[in-house]
Scaffold this active site. Structure first.
Site, PDB file in Angstrom:
ATOM      1  N   GLY A  23       0.824  -1.208   0.000  1.00 46.30           N
ATOM      2  CA  GLY A  23       0.000   0.000   0.000  1.00 46.30           C
ATOM      3  C   GLY A  23       0.852   1.249   0.000  1.00 46.30           C
ATOM      4  O   GLY A  23       2.043   1.227   0.360  1.00 46.30           O
ATOM      5  N   VAL A  95      -3.059  -7.199   9.510  1.00 48.36           N
ATOM      6  CA  VAL A  95      -4.424  -7.646   9.771  1.00 48.36           C
ATOM      7  C   VAL A  95      -4.991  -8.312   8.518  1.00 48.36           C
ATOM      8  O   VAL A  95      -5.022  -7.705   7.445  1.00 48.36           O
ATOM      9  CB  VAL A  95      -5.314  -6.457  10.189  1.00 48.36           C
ATOM     10  CG1 VAL A  95      -6.760  -6.909  10.368  1.00 48.36           C
ATOM     11  CG2 VAL A  95      -4.791  -5.834  11.468  1.00 48.36           C
ATOM     12  N   ASP A 138      -6.839  11.692  12.254  1.00 49.91           N
ATOM     13  CA  ASP A 138      -7.056  11.303  10.858  1.00 49.91           C
ATOM     14  C   ASP A 138      -7.985  10.089  10.770  1.00 49.91           C
ATOM     15  O   ASP A 138      -7.674   9.096  10.114  1.00 49.91           O
ATOM     16  CB  ASP A 138      -5.727  10.999  10.171  1.00 49.91           C
ATOM     17  CG  ASP A 138      -5.849  10.993   8.644  1.00 49.91           C
ATOM     18  OD1 ASP A 138      -6.859  11.521   8.125  1.00 49.91           O
ATOM     19  OD2 ASP A 138      -4.947  10.463   7.979  1.00 49.91           O
TER      20      ASP A 138
END
Length: 878
Positions: A23, A95, A138
């Site tokens: 990511g 996760v 955030d």
């Protein structure tokens, strides 16, 4: 990109095997890796090079350690951080699952129940972090991970660490802290002093998107989104999804209020408002604070990070919450009175009068009166009155001040309609100290009249009758109540209260309420094992009987006698009978409901426990001790571990220094998951001199952890340096020499272990002469005898425990005795008898779990038995 991966692999060789990039975001690139030390998959997040250069590693790594202390089931923990070469990184668990953003990509609108579940779980995590003064900054779907049907918040505190470390240098990197579609108005204008209400605003935006399919404000640019946030009213989610219930829409309207003062003050209140119709406003959007104005739309273009500016002024009480509240005026909160006395020694009049007014009002069945524990959190607060009323669920609020000048007592009181801020009744009293009872009695009667409640003849009589004609005796009693009500139920405060009650009774031996209070003081000393001598139990009973002789209809006397049966005699049915009599006079007494729940827990009436817990929390919604005990400890015993953890976290959000709640949460993770990290972290943060109530001392908990960890050398160091008194708890009387013996066993030193077992037996034989009926002594003695190989004598102790009243009659503490009995049986290698006990415990509410069986060295003698090996698969909890 490939070069970055190769360089990172080289930089982290020996610690992590970096596999691939998974990511990329505005702050960091994320890599999947294997933690070579712990053999687990992790996500390594590497800060953008220009960001790392702007921050400087030392400041960032120092700031991020605050995040490392967070431990909550709905927060993804920080495992590691550091600098490797020119990489600045931090590590979190990997996760399995997807982010909420991924989920919303293929399912634009979520079912209502699922959206609310995710929101409540994130709110639980936020509430815990906010109690520890950590703001996320955030919250957005990308930072909410979904795994195993539950939500976990990622990157907690990272934005704060970056902001704190980077300061003005962040402007040069082009980094925006926060995401325009979700950031609060105050964050959008660059306010640095954010609090938890900013996170709640962002969570409200996330909930809105889960329900409507889009955030509440959208636009072609960050500037356009922020401009809408200030220019347009809060949008109603029902215009995009008409099936959303009014209570949810009302909660959203409030949490998305432009001014932080108009939002929910805590995450717990927001979560509660999503399930309770009376916890949010009645559907109208919060009024805009008159002090908030938009300077100019063009000024938005020059905002720091998103290009805008706003002047924010916080208004006063009149604009804090919606004008309409859904509560009846007969629901009352009496806020702590302000002490205006110059003499510090007179401060007890504030707490004493306040407590007695609450007691008087609790006698009126037509009222709902919030308990003292829950209102004390507002002492000295500047929280707007309507917000307090909303948080406590009341329609009327009492405020007052007390001043003692010489022999004069001056009291100012006013009753306020929470919906309108209009006074319903005000009064000023200027009397002598002898008139203390007359003042509080008159205040209670005037409040009842002002809110329109009906009084029965018995209630009228109860409000008017003075408990004593001796003003000095009443003064001492009030002072004793002030010490009695101090949080934590600590020994020192109990002993001071006891002394003051005794001084009051020396002046007026017929002071029945003081006899009842003194009985409770003796009972607490006995029950919490501060002084478990039979003399304490005898005095508890004698004082309760004296109160009943003097005033057979006195509710406080029946409460005291109920506690005699509960704490002193373990006669739980008769305790309930006495409490039922008291309940007719004190229907709104939260402590009474708490004790009723506690008695039902001893009887194993688990549904009744939860009913009493619910009633008590209605009357005392901010009582951390109640949440920890009747809530968290009950769920823990019932093996309902997620609920236990959530309840302990609620208690800690109200009282962050309630150390026993934190320790209990640590043990919940041990029993639930076999995970020791939480308990270890909690104990590392617990002050060495902290009092843990029934948990004893920090040392008593540390030695249990060290034994589970099989840290023999560390265990020996502790037992050699700490005094004997440090090892006692409400459920343990194991001397330090017994822990020393077990440490020597772990080291394989049989001679040293035998000498330590012998020392502990000598000590326990002496204690046995003083406390022959204390099951804790029989447990410790049986274990010492087993360690010495005196099998038959150890088995006699096991039989004594099996025949004890606690083992047979107590569904809450009885399983503790049963587990300790099984320890003895295992230590003498009576495997089948031990396993019979273990299987009974695993199949019902108890403190034993398959994880503690696997960890605890006490079970080593029977660990290879086939039945023992089969336990995890038979009794594992999901």
């Amino acid at each position: 990109m490939a070069d970055d991966l190769a360089r990172l692999q080289g930089a982290l060789t020996g610690r992590y095997t970096v596999q691939r990039e998974i990511g990329r975001g505005g702050m960091a690139t994320v890599y999947l890796a294997e933690d070579l030390k712990h053999h687990r998959s992790v996500a390594i997040k590497v800060l953008r090079p220009e960001l790392a250069a702007a921050l400087g590693p030392e400041r960032f790594l120092r700031e991020i350690t605050i995040t490392a202390k967070l431990d909550h089931p709905n927060i993804l923990p920080l495992l590691d951080s550091g600098q490797a070469g020119d990489f600045l990184y931090y590590v979190m668990p990997f996760v399995e699952g997807e982010s909420l953003r991924d989920h919303l990509t293929h399912e634009k609108q979520l079912p209502l129940d699922r959206a609310l579940q995710i929101t409540r779980e994130v709110a639980d995590g936020l509430g815990y972090a906010h109690a520890h003064r950590v703001i996320h900054r955030d919250i957005k779907p990308e930072n909410i991970l979904l795994s195993g049907g539950h939500a976990r918040v990622a990157d907690f505190g990272i934005a704060r660490a970056i902001s704190a470390a980077g300061g003005e240098k962040l402007t040069d990197t082009g980094l925006v802290i926060g995401t325009p579609s979700y950031m609060s108005p105050e964050q959008a204008v660059g306010e640095g002093d954010l609090d938890g209400r900013s996170d709640l605003y962002a969570l409200g935006c996330v909930l809105y998107e889960m329900l409507a399919g889009e955030p509440p404000y959208t636009g072609s640019s960050a500037q356009a989104i922020v401009a809408k946030r200030f220019r347009e009213p809060v949008p109603r989610v029902s215009t995009l999804r008409e099936t959303v219930p009014p209570v949810v829409e009302a909660a959203l309207l409030r949490v998305l209020a432009r001014s932080p003062a108009d939002r929910f003050s805590t995450a717990a209140l927001f979560a509660e408002a999503l399930t309770r119709p009376d916890s949010a406003s009645t559907g109208s959007a919060p009024r805009r604070s008159p002090g908030i104005r938009l300077l100019a739309l063009g000024a938005i273009m020059v905002m720091v990070t998103v290009g805008g500016a706003l002047l924010v002024r916080r208004s006063g009480r009149e604009a804090s919450v919606p004008t309409r509240l859904a509560y009846q005026p007969t629901a009352i909160a009496v806020l702590p009175f302000q002490n205006l006395s110059a003499e510090g020694s007179q401060a007890y009049f504030v707490g004493g009068l306040h407590d007695e007014i609450l007691t008087q009002l609790s006698k009126v069945a037509a009222l709902k009166v919030i308990s003292r524990t829950s209102v004390m959190g507002y002492e000295g607060t500047k929280t707007p009155l309507r917000q307090i009323a909303s948080e406590l669920g009341v329609g009327s609020v009492v405020e007052g001040s007390v001043q003692v000048v010489g022999g004069r007592l001056r009291v100012n009181v006013q009753l306020i309609n929470a919906a309108t801020d209009a006074p319903l009744w005000t009064e000023q009293y200027d009397r002598t100290l002898k008139d203390a009872f007359a003042i509080q009695s008159d205040v209670a009667q005037q409040i009842v009249t002002a809110v329109g409640a009906a009084l029965s003849r018995t209630e009228q009589q109860g409000l008017a009758e003075a408990p004593t004609a001796n003003a000095e005796a009443y003064r001492l009693y009030l002072q004793g109540r002030e010490y009695w009500n101090r949080p934590g139920q600590l020994r020192q405060n109990t002993e001071i209260a006891q002394q003051l009650y005794e001084r009051a009774l020396a002046l007026d031996p017929r002071f029945a309420v003081a006899h009842a209070a003194l009985s409770e003081a003796y009972g607490r000393m006995y029950w919490w094992r501060y002084d478990p001598s039979p003399a304490r139990a005898s005095r508890q009973r004698a004082e309760a009987e004296a109160a009943l002789r003097l005033a057979p209809d006195l509710a406080e006397a029946h409460v005291a006698m109920g506690l005699v049966h509960y704490w002193g005699r373990l006669d739980y049915r008769r305790a309930l009978d006495e409490f039922a009599i008291a309940l007719k006079v004190l229907p709104n007494d939260a402590n009474l409901w708490k004790w009723i729940g506690g008695v039902h827990r001893r009887l194993g009436d688990w549904n009744e426990v939860l009913v009493a817990f619910e009633k008590a929390t209605q009357l005392s919604p901010r009582d951390a001790d109640l949440l920890m005990d009747i809530g968290g400890q009950t769920y823990l015993s019932m093996h309902r571990y997620p609920e236990a953890v959530r309840t302990f976290n609620r208690a800690l959000s109200l009282a962050p220094d309630l150390h026993f709640a934190a320790v209990s949460k640590g043990w919940a993770y041990v029993r639930w998951q076999g995970q020791l990290d939480t308990l270890r972290a909690v104990l590392s943060r617990t002050p060495s001199d902290a009092e843990l109530g029934p948990g004893g001392t920090r040392v008593a908990q540390v030695v249990l952890l060290l034994y589970l960890e099989r840290q023999a050398d560390s265990l020996l160091r502790v037992v050699r340096t700490e005094p004997e008194s440090s090892f006692k708890t409400q459920t343990s009387l194991q001397p330090r020499s017994l822990y020393a013996a077990w440490a020597h066993q772990l080291r394989g030193d049989r001679l040293a272990a035998r000498a330590a077992f012998d020392s502990s037996l000598v000590l326990l034989d002496a204690v046995m002469r003083e406390l022959p009926d204390d099951w804790r002594v029989h447990v410790a003695r049986g274990l010492a005898l087993a360690g010495l190989g005196r099998r038959d004598e150890a088995l006699r102790e096991a039989r004594w425990l099996q025949q004890s009243e606690v083992y047979r009659e107590d569904a809450f503490s009885g399983p503790i005795v049963a587990e300790r009995r099984a320890w003895i049986l295992a230590q003498v290698d009576d495997a089948d008898a031990a396993l019979d006990e273990i299987e009974r415990l695993l199949a019902r509410p108890s403190w034993l779990s398959v994880h503690t069986l696997q960890l605890d060295p006490i079970w080593d003698p029977i660990r290879e038995h086939p039945r023992f090996k089969a336990l995890p698969s038979r009794y594992a909890k999901p």
